[in-house]
Design an enzyme around this catalytic site. Structure first.
Site, PDB file in Angstrom:
ATOM      1  N   HIS A  13       0.004  -9.959  -2.034  1.00 47.70           N
ATOM      2  CA  HIS A  13       0.276  -8.529  -1.850  1.00 47.70           C
ATOM      3  C   HIS A  13       0.241  -7.809  -3.190  1.00 47.70           C
ATOM      4  O   HIS A  13      -0.331  -6.732  -3.327  1.00 47.70           O
ATOM      5  CB  HIS A  13       1.651  -8.320  -1.209  1.00 47.70           C
ATOM      6  CG  HIS A  13       1.767  -8.901   0.160  1.00 47.70           C
ATOM      7  ND1 HIS A  13       1.212  -8.318   1.263  1.00 47.70           N
ATOM      8  CD2 HIS A  13       2.382 -10.021   0.593  1.00 47.70           C
ATOM      9  CE1 HIS A  13       1.479  -9.048   2.328  1.00 47.70           C
ATOM     10  NE2 HIS A  13       2.191 -10.085   1.939  1.00 47.70           N
ATOM     11  N   ASP A  67       6.927  -8.032 -12.972  1.00 48.84           N
ATOM     12  CA  ASP A  67       8.209  -8.470 -12.421  1.00 48.84           C
ATOM     13  C   ASP A  67       8.826  -7.258 -11.757  1.00 48.84           C
ATOM     14  O   ASP A  67       8.892  -6.174 -12.351  1.00 48.84           O
ATOM     15  CB  ASP A  67       9.136  -9.044 -13.494  1.00 48.84           C
ATOM     16  CG  ASP A  67      10.205  -9.915 -12.838  1.00 48.84           C
ATOM     17  OD1 ASP A  67       9.841 -10.886 -12.157  1.00 48.84           O
ATOM     18  OD2 ASP A  67      11.407  -9.606 -12.985  1.00 48.84           O
ATOM     19  N   ARG A 174       4.763   0.429  -8.819  1.00 52.03           N
ATOM     20  CA  ARG A 174       3.695  -0.342  -9.475  1.00 52.03           C
ATOM     21  C   ARG A 174       2.611   0.604  -9.993  1.00 52.03           C
ATOM     22  O   ARG A 174       2.080   0.412 -11.089  1.00 52.03           O
ATOM     23  CB  ARG A 174       3.133  -1.352  -8.461  1.00 52.03           C
ATOM     24  CG  ARG A 174       2.253  -2.418  -9.045  1.00 52.03           C
ATOM     25  CD  ARG A 174       2.176  -3.651  -8.158  1.00 52.03           C
ATOM     26  NE  ARG A 174       3.418  -4.405  -8.169  1.00 52.03           N
ATOM     27  CZ  ARG A 174       4.217  -4.540  -7.108  1.00 52.03           C
ATOM     28  NH1 ARG A 174       3.900  -4.011  -5.953  1.00 52.03           N
ATOM     29  NH2 ARG A 174       5.347  -5.205  -7.210  1.00 52.03           N
TER      30      ARG A 174
HETATM   31  P1  IMP Z   1       8.938 -11.124  -8.308  1.00 48.07           P
HETATM   32  O1  IMP Z   1       8.597  -9.944  -9.145  1.00 48.07           O
HETATM   33  O2  IMP Z   1       7.732 -11.928  -7.978  1.00 48.07           O
HETATM   34  O3  IMP Z   1      10.065 -11.924  -8.936  1.00 48.07           O
HETATM   35  O4  IMP Z   1       9.422 -10.623  -6.876  1.00 48.07           O
HETATM   36  C1  IMP Z   1      10.478  -9.740  -6.732  1.00 48.07           C
HETATM   37  C2  IMP Z   1      10.939  -9.539  -5.318  1.00 48.07           C
HETATM   38  O5  IMP Z   1      10.803  -8.160  -5.033  1.00 48.07           O
HETATM   39  C3  IMP Z   1      10.233 -10.272  -4.196  1.00 48.07           C
HETATM   40  O6  IMP Z   1      11.188 -10.574  -3.200  1.00 48.07           O
HETATM   41  C4  IMP Z   1       9.244  -9.277  -3.676  1.00 48.07           C
HETATM   42  O7  IMP Z   1       8.971  -9.446  -2.305  1.00 48.07           O
HETATM   43  C5  IMP Z   1       9.947  -7.970  -3.932  1.00 48.07           C
HETATM   44  N1  IMP Z   1       8.961  -6.944  -4.281  1.00 48.07           N
HETATM   45  C6  IMP Z   1       8.133  -6.937  -5.356  1.00 48.07           C
HETATM   46  N2  IMP Z   1       7.337  -5.857  -5.326  1.00 48.07           N
HETATM   47  C7  IMP Z   1       7.675  -5.176  -4.211  1.00 48.07           C
HETATM   48  C8  IMP Z   1       7.166  -3.989  -3.630  1.00 48.07           C
HETATM   49  O8  IMP Z   1       6.219  -3.348  -4.109  1.00 48.07           O
HETATM   50  N3  IMP Z   1       7.778  -3.577  -2.501  1.00 48.07           N
HETATM   51  C9  IMP Z   1       8.801  -4.268  -1.929  1.00 48.07           C
HETATM   52  N4  IMP Z   1       9.282  -5.398  -2.412  1.00 48.07           N
HETATM   53  C10 IMP Z   1       8.716  -5.862  -3.555  1.00 48.07           C
END
Ligand code: IMP
Length: 195
Positions: A13, A67, A174
Protein backbone atom coordinates in the site's frame (compact mmCIF):
# COMPACT_ATOMS: atom_id res chain seq x y z
CA UNK A 1 15.25 5.81 -18.05
CA UNK A 2 13.61 6.85 -14.77
CA UNK A 3 15.92 7.47 -11.78
CA UNK A 4 15.69 4.45 -9.48
CA UNK A 5 15.21 4.54 -5.71
CA UNK A 6 14.87 1.61 -3.33
CA UNK A 7 11.87 2.13 -1.06
CA UNK A 8 12.69 0.36 2.23
CA UNK A 9 9.26 -1.16 2.76
CA UNK A 10 7.43 -4.45 2.28
CA UNK A 11 4.08 -2.68 2.50
CA UNK A 12 2.51 -2.71 -0.96
CA UNK A 13 0.00 0.00 0.00
CA UNK A 14 2.81 2.38 0.90
CA UNK A 15 4.68 1.53 -2.30
CA UNK A 16 1.60 2.13 -4.47
CA UNK A 17 1.01 5.49 -2.78
CA UNK A 18 4.64 6.50 -3.26
CA UNK A 19 4.66 5.41 -6.91
CA UNK A 20 1.55 7.53 -7.46
CA UNK A 21 3.21 10.52 -5.75
CA UNK A 22 6.47 10.13 -7.74
CA UNK A 23 5.36 9.08 -11.23
CA UNK A 24 8.70 10.01 -12.83
CA UNK A 25 10.71 7.80 -10.45
CA UNK A 26 11.25 4.04 -10.57
CA UNK A 27 10.23 3.09 -7.00
CA UNK A 28 11.48 -0.42 -6.21
CA UNK A 29 10.26 -2.10 -3.02
CA UNK A 30 11.99 -4.74 -0.92
CA UNK A 31 11.29 -8.42 -1.51
CA UNK A 32 9.15 -10.08 1.15
CA UNK A 33 11.97 -12.37 2.30
CA UNK A 34 14.24 -9.45 3.26
CA UNK A 35 14.64 -9.13 7.03
CA UNK A 36 13.68 -5.63 8.14
CA UNK A 37 15.66 -3.93 10.92
CA UNK A 38 13.89 -3.74 14.26
CA UNK A 39 12.26 -0.32 14.65
CA UNK A 40 13.96 0.66 17.90
CA UNK A 41 13.66 4.44 17.42
CA UNK A 42 11.47 6.54 19.68
CA UNK A 43 10.60 9.00 16.90
CA UNK A 44 9.26 8.59 13.36
CA UNK A 45 12.42 10.33 12.13
CA UNK A 46 14.64 7.87 14.01
CA UNK A 47 12.85 4.83 12.59
CA UNK A 48 12.70 6.18 9.02
CA UNK A 49 16.46 6.86 9.11
CA UNK A 50 17.16 3.48 10.67
CA UNK A 51 15.44 1.76 7.74
CA UNK A 52 16.90 3.98 5.00
CA UNK A 53 20.48 4.10 6.35
CA UNK A 54 20.72 0.34 6.75
CA UNK A 55 19.72 -0.46 3.18
CA UNK A 56 21.69 2.45 1.63
CA UNK A 57 24.81 1.03 3.27
CA UNK A 58 24.32 -2.62 2.33
CA UNK A 59 22.96 -2.03 -1.20
CA UNK A 60 25.05 1.07 -2.02
CA UNK A 61 22.12 2.83 -3.64
CA UNK A 62 19.69 5.71 -3.00
CA UNK A 63 17.10 4.61 -0.46
CA UNK A 64 13.82 6.13 0.69
CA UNK A 65 12.00 5.01 3.82
CA UNK A 66 8.68 6.03 5.33
CA UNK A 67 7.83 5.71 8.99
CA UNK A 68 4.27 6.56 9.70
CA UNK A 69 1.46 6.21 12.16
CA UNK A 70 -1.46 7.64 14.06
CA UNK A 71 -1.27 9.90 17.12
CA UNK A 72 -4.56 10.02 19.05
CA UNK A 73 -4.85 13.07 21.30
CA UNK A 74 -7.09 11.45 23.96
CA UNK A 75 -4.56 8.58 24.19
CA UNK A 76 -1.63 10.96 24.78
CA UNK A 77 -0.33 10.41 21.26
CA UNK A 78 -0.63 6.61 21.21
CA UNK A 79 -0.18 4.47 19.20
CA UNK A 80 2.42 6.84 17.64
CA UNK A 81 5.67 5.09 16.68
CA UNK A 82 4.12 1.82 17.87
CA UNK A 83 1.26 2.06 15.34
CA UNK A 84 2.23 -1.13 13.48
CA UNK A 85 2.45 -3.15 16.71
CA UNK A 86 -0.39 -1.58 18.71
CA UNK A 87 -2.48 -4.75 19.06
CA UNK A 88 -0.92 -8.11 19.89
CA UNK A 89 -2.05 -9.46 16.50
CA UNK A 90 -0.54 -6.47 14.69
CA UNK A 91 -3.06 -6.63 11.83
CA UNK A 92 -4.69 -3.46 10.48
CA UNK A 93 -8.12 -4.64 11.65
CA UNK A 94 -6.93 -5.51 15.17
CA UNK A 95 -4.99 -2.22 15.46
CA UNK A 96 -8.09 -0.20 14.49
CA UNK A 97 -10.24 -2.17 16.94
CA UNK A 98 -7.77 -1.52 19.73
CA UNK A 99 -7.88 2.25 19.12
CA UNK A 100 -11.70 2.24 19.19
CA UNK A 101 -11.87 -0.05 22.24
CA UNK A 102 -9.29 1.98 24.17
CA UNK A 103 -11.13 5.20 23.43
CA UNK A 104 -14.37 3.50 24.49
CA UNK A 105 -16.53 6.17 22.84
CA UNK A 106 -14.47 9.18 23.96
CA UNK A 107 -14.36 11.58 21.00
CA UNK A 108 -10.82 12.43 19.97
CA UNK A 109 -8.87 14.42 17.45
CA UNK A 110 -5.80 12.75 15.96
CA UNK A 111 -2.85 13.29 13.64
CA UNK A 112 -1.77 11.04 10.80
CA UNK A 113 2.02 11.33 10.43
CA UNK A 114 4.42 10.31 7.66
CA UNK A 115 8.15 10.89 7.90
CA UNK A 116 10.18 10.26 4.76
CA UNK A 117 13.92 9.67 4.93
CA UNK A 118 16.19 9.84 1.88
CA UNK A 119 19.73 8.48 2.21
CA UNK A 120 22.40 8.54 -0.52
CA UNK A 121 24.86 5.70 -1.20
CA UNK A 122 27.54 7.64 0.72
CA UNK A 123 25.27 8.30 3.69
CA UNK A 124 24.00 11.84 3.09
CA UNK A 125 20.52 12.09 4.54
CA UNK A 126 17.40 14.20 4.90
CA UNK A 127 14.02 13.69 6.55
CA UNK A 128 10.71 15.46 5.95
CA UNK A 129 7.44 15.19 7.85
CA UNK A 130 3.84 15.46 6.64
CA UNK A 131 0.87 15.62 9.03
CA UNK A 132 -2.91 15.70 8.60
CA UNK A 133 -5.36 16.42 11.41
CA UNK A 134 -8.60 14.53 11.77
CA UNK A 135 -10.88 12.82 14.26
CA UNK A 136 -11.36 9.17 15.19
CA UNK A 137 -14.63 7.59 14.10
CA UNK A 138 -16.08 4.11 13.67
CA UNK A 139 -14.66 2.42 10.58
CA UNK A 140 -16.00 3.57 7.21
CA UNK A 141 -14.86 2.85 3.66
CA UNK A 142 -12.97 0.17 1.79
CA UNK A 143 -10.13 2.24 0.36
CA UNK A 144 -6.69 2.74 1.88
CA UNK A 145 -5.10 0.65 4.61
CA UNK A 146 -4.03 0.74 8.24
CA UNK A 147 -5.93 3.33 10.23
CA UNK A 148 -7.51 5.01 7.15
CA UNK A 149 -11.13 3.84 7.77
CA UNK A 150 -11.25 5.29 11.32
CA UNK A 151 -9.58 8.63 10.42
CA UNK A 152 -12.17 11.30 9.50
CA UNK A 153 -11.01 14.49 7.81
CA UNK A 154 -13.30 17.51 8.20
CA UNK A 155 -12.37 19.21 4.93
CA UNK A 156 -13.23 16.02 3.02
CA UNK A 157 -16.27 15.11 5.10
CA UNK A 158 -14.99 11.53 4.69
CA UNK A 159 -12.62 9.09 6.30
CA UNK A 160 -9.38 8.25 4.51
CA UNK A 161 -11.04 4.87 3.90
CA UNK A 162 -13.73 6.59 1.81
CA UNK A 163 -11.44 8.56 -0.50
CA UNK A 164 -10.04 7.15 -3.73
CA UNK A 165 -6.27 6.65 -4.05
CA UNK A 166 -6.18 9.74 -6.31
CA UNK A 167 -7.89 11.90 -3.67
CA UNK A 168 -5.70 10.57 -0.87
CA UNK A 169 -2.58 11.32 -2.90
CA UNK A 170 -3.65 14.97 -3.22
CA UNK A 171 -3.73 15.73 0.48
CA UNK A 172 -2.41 12.89 2.62
CA UNK A 173 0.31 13.10 5.25
CA UNK A 174 2.50 11.07 2.84
CA UNK A 175 1.80 13.52 -0.01
CA UNK A 176 2.82 16.44 2.24
CA UNK A 177 6.06 14.70 3.24
CA UNK A 178 6.91 13.95 -0.40
CA UNK A 179 6.13 17.53 -1.44
CA UNK A 180 8.74 18.76 1.02
CA UNK A 181 11.20 16.04 0.06
CA UNK A 182 11.30 17.01 -3.62
CA UNK A 183 12.23 20.56 -2.59
CA UNK A 184 15.39 19.46 -0.77
CA UNK A 185 18.95 19.81 -2.16
CA UNK A 186 19.52 16.08 -1.58
CA UNK A 187 16.57 15.20 -3.82
CA UNK A 188 18.10 17.39 -6.55
CA UNK A 189 21.38 15.47 -6.12
CA UNK A 190 19.45 12.22 -6.49
CA UNK A 191 17.86 13.44 -9.74
CA UNK A 192 21.24 14.68 -11.04
CA UNK A 193 22.98 11.46 -10.09
CA UNK A 194 25.42 13.32 -7.84
CA UNK A 195 26.08 12.58 -4.17
P1 IMP B 1 5.24 1.54 9.67
O1 IMP B 1 5.52 2.94 9.24
O2 IMP B 1 5.53 0.56 8.59
O3 IMP B 1 5.94 1.24 10.99
O4 IMP B 1 3.68 1.37 9.89
C1 IMP B 1 2.97 2.19 10.76
C2 IMP B 1 1.55 1.76 11.01
O5 IMP B 1 0.72 2.84 10.61
C3 IMP B 1 1.02 0.53 10.31
O6 IMP B 1 0.10 -0.10 11.18
C4 IMP B 1 0.30 1.07 9.11
O7 IMP B 1 -0.78 0.26 8.72
C5 IMP B 1 -0.17 2.41 9.61
N1 IMP B 1 -0.14 3.38 8.51
C6 IMP B 1 0.96 3.80 7.82
N2 IMP B 1 0.60 4.66 6.86
C7 IMP B 1 -0.74 4.78 6.94
C8 IMP B 1 -1.68 5.51 6.17
O8 IMP B 1 -1.37 6.20 5.19
N3 IMP B 1 -2.97 5.41 6.57
C9 IMP B 1 -3.35 4.64 7.62
N4 IMP B 1 -2.52 3.92 8.34
C10 IMP B 1 -1.21 3.98 8.00
Amino acid sequence: MKPKVLFATQNKHKRDELARLLPTIDVVMLDNDVIMPEETGVTFEGNALLKARGFAQTREMWVLADDSGLEVDALDGAPGVYSARYSSEGTDEANRQKVLQTLNGTPSSATMVSVMALVSPTGNQVTTRGQVRGTITTARGDYGFGYDPIFYVDSLKKTFGEVTPEEKSRLSHRALAVKQLIDTPLWRNFLNGTD
